[in-house]
Structure formats: C-alpha cells, structure tokens
Design an enzyme around this catalytic site. Structure first.
Site, PDB file in Angstrom:
ATOM      1  N   ASP A 152       0.833  -1.192   0.000  1.00 55.03           N
ATOM      2  CA  ASP A 152       0.000   0.000   0.000  1.00 55.03           C
ATOM      3  C   ASP A 152       0.875   1.252   0.000  1.00 55.03           C
ATOM      4  OD1 ASP A 152      -2.168  -1.689   0.226  1.00 55.03           O
ATOM      5  OD2 ASP A 152      -2.286  -1.488   2.407  1.00 55.03           O
ATOM      6  N   ARG A 153       0.326   2.314  -0.523  1.00 56.44           N
ATOM      7  CA  ARG A 153       1.071   3.572  -0.590  1.00 56.44           C
ATOM      8  C   ARG A 153       1.664   3.998   0.755  1.00 56.44           C
ATOM      9  NH1 ARG A 153      -1.115   9.236  -3.261  1.00 56.44           N
ATOM     10  NH2 ARG A 153       0.698  10.502  -2.752  1.00 56.44           N
TER      11      ARG A 153
END
Length: 259
Positions: A56-57
């Site tokens: 995930d970012r």
C-alpha cells in the site's frame, strides 16, 4: 531526492526499500501523482523492472522486482501460491493478544466496483505481540493510552489485509486513515512526530526463481518509526538492512493448506 536503498540485486531481480507515501506504479487511482517507485528504481539502476507484488502507498518496507518478464512470471506465481514468507511490524492501539490467528474473509477493494459486487475471499494473518507501552495521557475516553508492537505474518495477500484484520479484531494500526481511529492518529502525528501509517514490511523470504537459492531479505525502518521505537523502549526490535543467501536450503512450502 536521495537514491532508493537497494537491499539485493543480481542479474535476475532487485529488492528495494519502498518509502512510505510513495505509490508503486501508475494506476486509475493515481491521478495527479508524478512520483512512482517503479520509475524511480528503473532510472536509478538503468534498466526496466517488473513488479511482482504490492505494498500500500502508506506502507514502507522491502519490495522485490524482477528484471525480466520471465522472472516476473515465476515470482508472481510464488506470491500467488503463498510460497513467500512475509513479516510486517505494526504499532496498534490497545494491548494486542500475545499470539493469535486472524481468519476473517475479506472482500477485494479495487476502488472501482461497489463492495457488494466483490466476492468475500478467505484471508488469514498470524499476529504476535512483541512489546507494549502505556502512556500517562488521555487520548480518548480512558485516562491512560496503551499501544502494542505487533508482528504480522499474512498467509494470504488480500488488499489491506493486515490493516483490515487488525482493525476488525479491535487493534487498529496507528496512522491508518481508512481503518484506524482519528484521535489516536492525530496524537501520534502531533505529539509523537509519527505522522505516517505505522506499518512496515520488514522481511521477505523466497526461493530464487532461477538459481534455487533461498533469499532472506530484511529491511530497516524509516526515521519516524525508528525514533518512535527508541522513544517507547522498543529498540531491541529494530530490524536492519541485511540479506542472506542460502544455496542449499529446501524449497519453501505453500501455506495454502493452513487456511
């Protein structure tokens, strides 16, 4: 902009420390973004790279890329068949259990289709509490605030799996804007200088797709998480950037039979 930290590289693959806040590659959800891990890594090493898994970012940590489409196909297969051991560290609200298997089916989240149209898929995560801390401050309705350091080992690879599993169990990860608690996120950002999601991928173990060696990669935490660990007395749990190559190790087995 400082160069990316390379954790491993040979003629077939490369592993890198992904910074928190950096998207891995362009997607339908990346409108307006100009910086991506894939492009930065390609420019840094001077050759094309192929992603084989995701983070995930807001999550930091170790990511591996293939250097050819053929190697990418083999690595993608290893990830999909759960033949890659993954270890994460997370800071969560509350006193997490000492050890537990979390098995909650999760709907895929692609950000495009309604959730009701997405099938629920089996998902399993093993969690272990490594340490905890109690702070003499009132963050929500309790006079003191308790937080835990949790090791998470996902046995499946659903989107946001660790974040969603821990939140559903009642121990949301600090800094998780979607599945966490805003009052605790703000406390860490404003009072403890930790404004990020406190989740890091610290270890990957997999069989080299061509050489048959076992590759063990460990990734250090970034500065905000290191400082927080020092502050909480958790320095003994800090991972380091290091690699081990075991030429005669037996192949890793799939964990699919455990779920």
């Amino acid at each position: 902009m400082p160069p990316l930290t390379l954790l491993y590289q040979d003629e077939h693959l490369v592993a890198v420390h992904k910074p928190s806040g950096l998207l891995v590659h362009r997607s339908a959800l990346s409108r307006g973004e100009t910086e991506f891990l894939l492009q930065r890594l390609r420019d840094q090493i001077g050759q094309r790279v192929y992603p084989v898994h995701r983070l995930d970012r807001p999550t930091s940590g170790v990511m591996v890329f293939a250097l050819s489409s053929a190697v990418a196909a083999r690595l993608c297969e290893a990830f999909s068949e759960q033949r890659v051991d993954k270890r994460y560290l997370a800071v969560v609200r509350g006193a997490a259990p000492e050890h537990e298997w979390l098995e909650y089916a999760l709907r895929e989240e692609d950000g495009i289709r309604p959730k009701a149209e997405m099938p629920a898929m089996p998902a399993a995560t093993e969690i272990t509490r490594l340490d905890s801390v109690e702070l003499p401050v009132q963050v929500d309705r309790y006079p003191k605030a308790r937080y835990s350091l949790v090791e998470a080992r996902p046995l499946t690879g659903r989107r946001h799996q660790i974040r969603r599993h821990l939140s559903r169990r009642g121990y949301p990860i600090i800094g998780d804007a979607r599945h966490g608690k805003g009052v605790h996120n703000r406390f860490f950002a404003q009072r403890l200088e930790a404004p990020r999601l406190l989740l890091a991928a610290t270890q990957l173990v997999f069989e080299h797709p061509l050489l048959g060696q076992r590759i063990e990669l460990e990734c250090a935490l970034d500065t905000p998480m290191q400082a927080l660990f020092q502050r909480f007395g958790w320095a003994g749990h800090l991972p380091l950037d290091r690699q081990r190559v075991l030429p005669n190790a037996p192949p890793l087995k799939s964990t699919a039979s455990l779920i």
